[in-house]
Design a protein around this motif. Structure first.
Motif, short mmCIF file in Angstrom:
data_model
loop_
_atom_site.label_atom_id
_atom_site.label_comp_id
_atom_site.label_asym_id
_atom_site.label_seq_id
_atom_site.Cartn_x
_atom_site.Cartn_y
_atom_site.Cartn_z
N ALA A 4 -4.40 14.55 -19.83
CA ALA A 4 -4.39 13.27 -18.96
C ALA A 4 -3.52 13.65 -17.79
CB ALA A 4 -3.69 12.19 -19.90
N ALA A 5 -2.51 14.29 -18.17
CA ALA A 5 -1.73 14.93 -16.92
C ALA A 5 -2.45 15.65 -15.74
CB ALA A 5 -0.51 15.78 -17.37
N ASP A 6 -3.33 16.38 -16.36
CA ASP A 6 -4.17 17.05 -15.21
C ASP A 6 -4.93 16.32 -14.33
OD1 ASP A 6 -3.23 19.40 -16.17
OD2 ASP A 6 -4.83 20.00 -17.70
N LEU A 7 -5.49 15.10 -15.00
CA LEU A 7 -6.39 14.20 -14.43
C LEU A 7 -5.43 13.64 -13.34
CD1 LEU A 7 -8.96 12.66 -14.14
CD2 LEU A 7 -8.31 11.27 -15.84
N LEU A 8 -4.27 13.03 -13.70
CA LEU A 8 -3.46 12.37 -12.77
C LEU A 8 -3.04 13.09 -11.67
CD1 LEU A 8 -1.15 10.43 -15.67
CD2 LEU A 8 -2.77 9.47 -13.70
N VAL A 9 -2.81 14.54 -11.99
CA VAL A 9 -2.52 15.27 -10.75
C VAL A 9 -3.47 15.33 -9.71
CG1 VAL A 9 -2.24 17.59 -9.98
CG2 VAL A 9 -1.01 17.07 -12.01
N LYS A 10 -4.76 15.32 -10.09
CA LYS A 10 -6.24 15.43 -9.36
C LYS A 10 -6.23 14.07 -8.77
CE LYS A 10 -8.78 18.45 -11.79
NZ LYS A 10 -10.08 18.54 -12.50
N ILE A 11 -5.86 12.95 -9.45
CA ILE A 11 -5.59 11.47 -8.59
C ILE A 11 -4.72 11.47 -7.79
CG2 ILE A 11 -5.33 8.94 -9.18
CD1 ILE A 11 -6.70 9.32 -11.97
N SER A 12 -3.79 11.87 -8.09
CA SER A 12 -2.57 11.88 -6.95
C SER A 12 -2.84 12.41 -5.76
CB SER A 12 -1.16 12.19 -7.57
OG SER A 12 -1.31 13.78 -7.58
N LEU A 13 -3.53 13.72 -5.74
CA LEU A 13 -3.69 14.36 -4.56
C LEU A 13 -4.96 13.72 -3.70
CD1 LEU A 13 -4.21 18.01 -6.00
CD2 LEU A 13 -2.35 17.16 -4.30
N TRP A 14 -5.79 12.84 -4.39
CA TRP A 14 -6.94 12.18 -3.76
C TRP A 14 -6.22 10.82 -3.10
CZ3 TRP A 14 -11.13 13.83 -1.65
CH2 TRP A 14 -11.92 14.47 -2.31
N SER A 15 -5.23 10.37 -4.06
CA SER A 15 -4.25 9.23 -3.32
C SER A 15 -3.57 9.27 -2.15
CB SER A 15 -3.38 8.56 -4.40
OG SER A 15 -2.57 7.68 -4.05
N LEU A 16 -3.12 10.72 -2.02
CA LEU A 16 -2.30 11.07 -0.68
C LEU A 16 -3.27 10.95 0.40
CD1 LEU A 16 0.06 12.61 0.70
CD2 LEU A 16 -0.92 14.72 -0.10
N LEU A 70 0.83 -1.17 -0.17
CA LEU A 70 -0.03 -0.02 0.08
C LEU A 70 0.90 1.31 -0.15
CD1 LEU A 70 -2.77 1.41 0.29
CD2 LEU A 70 -2.57 1.25 2.99
N VAL A 71 1.85 1.44 0.81
CA VAL A 71 2.78 2.25 1.00
C VAL A 71 3.55 2.69 -0.31
CG1 VAL A 71 4.80 3.47 1.98
CG2 VAL A 71 3.06 2.48 3.59
N GLY A 72 3.86 1.61 -1.05
CA GLY A 72 4.93 1.64 -2.06
C GLY A 72 3.85 2.10 -3.28
N LEU A 73 2.72 1.86 -3.51
CA LEU A 73 1.77 2.01 -4.48
C LEU A 73 1.35 3.65 -4.28
CD1 LEU A 73 -0.59 -1.15 -4.67
CD2 LEU A 73 1.19 -0.17 -6.53
N GLY A 74 1.00 3.93 -3.02
CA GLY A 74 0.71 5.42 -2.76
C GLY A 74 2.03 6.53 -3.09
N LEU A 75 3.22 5.76 -2.88
CA LEU A 75 4.16 6.77 -3.24
C LEU A 75 4.51 6.82 -4.57
CD1 LEU A 75 6.71 8.34 -2.23
CD2 LEU A 75 7.99 6.13 -2.09
N CYS A 76 4.18 5.75 -5.45
CA CYS A 76 4.20 5.89 -6.84
C CYS A 76 3.36 6.87 -7.53
CB CYS A 76 4.41 4.47 -7.58
SG CYS A 76 5.81 3.29 -7.19
N VAL A 77 2.00 6.53 -7.05
CA VAL A 77 0.97 7.34 -7.76
C VAL A 77 1.23 9.00 -7.08
CG1 VAL A 77 -1.45 7.98 -7.34
CG2 VAL A 77 -0.66 5.74 -7.56
N THR A 78 1.76 9.14 -5.97
CA THR A 78 2.10 10.29 -5.33
C THR A 78 3.23 11.18 -6.42
OG1 THR A 78 1.40 10.12 -3.33
CG2 THR A 78 2.72 11.84 -3.65
#
Length: 360
Positions: free
Chosen positions: A183-195, A30-38
């Protein structure tokens, strides 16, 4: 019981769910995946054009260097000495203090009308600088506890390896931003929610499965540091920006960038490089830091929304007027005046006036 048990070490949580191999592996994944997405989201927020401008005038780079690898590690070291932490707690606090900036600062900078370009560049710069400076800071400031087993076993090589592994998702994010901006804008939002989601899940897993026993093992001094450290970081960042004579919105940005640490990276290093028997309850420190840095940043935003928004609007209007005047002096291009008409240019030396009607 017929079983040989090793004597407890300071900071070690009781064996059970925390030492359970399946739970430990699940948390690591979980920690590794969260770090990668961030880190992927961080890369998606970086534009090459802005990066080139910052390299030509590297104020953001210098501020990231001074804030994240001079002020914060020194602050963590002094707090560990003042509160007389044991070696395990000191390593956890130092590790958090030596981490680069986190994505939370980017979100908070938006809410306080900060300089987003400066915020993103500082986060990206500190992340890249951490590859070399974070192990160096850990080595320097852990000398005080060098005679302890925890510091002698401090895996600086594993820390560097974990940091190096973040370069791949960051580079991939930069490439996605260059080729596919939407796609980059969408991934930025996803990463913030992932955090946010990752931190909440970690709190639930560690708090529910380990119960109050784990939290009870954390000394009151560690809770005090988790409260004071981000608050002091915000103050140091604001003071640093003031020394550089930066405008108010940039001061707010630097303040948030300095106090907000990459707690996901800190959690990943603690989880992936130390065994549960060694780090014990101090695994919770970056989560506590995340809780208090978010709460204090939220108060920062609330105070700004209540008292600082009007002054920001006045400053912005003044800056826009100055910009328009200097622009007219430097270039004679399209100038719009709704009272008399619209000026258009068709050729190099011909100017036509098109009348427009003004509604009364």
């Amino acid at each position: 019981r017929g079983e040989s048990e090793t004597p407890p070490t300071p900071g070690v949580a009781p064996r059970g769910s925390f030492g359970d191999r399946s739970l430990s592996q699940g948390l690591s994944v979980l920690v590794g995946l969260g770090l990668c997405v961030t880190m992927l989201g961080l890369g998606c927020a970086v534009e090459l054009g802005q990066l080139g401008q910052q390299l030509r005038r590297p104020v953001g780079l210098v501020l990231a260097l001074l804030g994240q690898f001079v002020a914060m590690p020194l602050l963590a070291f002094l707090l560990a000495l003042i509160f007389a932490l044991d070696e395990v707690a000191a390593v956890a606090v130092l590790l958090c203090g030596c981490c680069p900036g986190g994505n939370l600062s980017n979100l908070m900078s938006v809410l306080v009308d900060g300089d987003m370009n400066l915020s993103i560049i500082m986060t990206a710069s500190s992340t890249l600088l951490a590859l070399f400076l974070m192990p160096l800071c850990l080595w320097i400031y852990s000398r005080h506890w060098i005679n302890t087993a925890v510091v002698q076993l401090l895996p600086l090589g594993a820390v560097s390896l974990t940091l190096g592994s973040t370069l791949l998702p960051i580079g991939l994010g930069v490439l996605i931003r260059y080729r596919h901006p939407r796609a980059a804008d969408l991934l930025v939002k996803i990463s913030l929610w992932s955090l946010l989601v990752t931190l909440v899940i970690l709190f639930i897993l560690t708090g529910t499965m380990l119960g109050p026993d784990l939290l009870a093992q954390i000394p009151a001094s560690v809770y005090a540091i988790a409260v004071l450290m981000p608050l002091a970081g915000y103050a140091l960042g604001y003071g640093l920006a003031t020394v550089f004579k930066m405008p108010p919105h940039c001061r707010r940005t630097v303040s948030l960038e300095t106090g907000c640490q990459n707690v996901q990276l800190c959690t990943a290093i603690l989880k992936l490089t130390f065994s549960p028997e060694i780090i014990g309850s101090m695994y919770m420190f970056p989560l506590l830091y995340a809780l208090f840095q978010s709460a204090e940043a939220g108060l920062f935003v609330l105070v700004y929304k209540m008292y600082g928004r009007d002054s920001y609007k006045q400053d912005t209007l003044g800056e826009e007027e100055d910009t328009d005047i200097s622009y007219k002096k430097l270039k004679e291009e399209e100038v719009a005046d709704t009272s008399y008409g619209t000026v258009t240019t068709e050729e190099h030396n011909s100017i036509q006036m098109e009348p427009t009607q003004t509604a009364l």
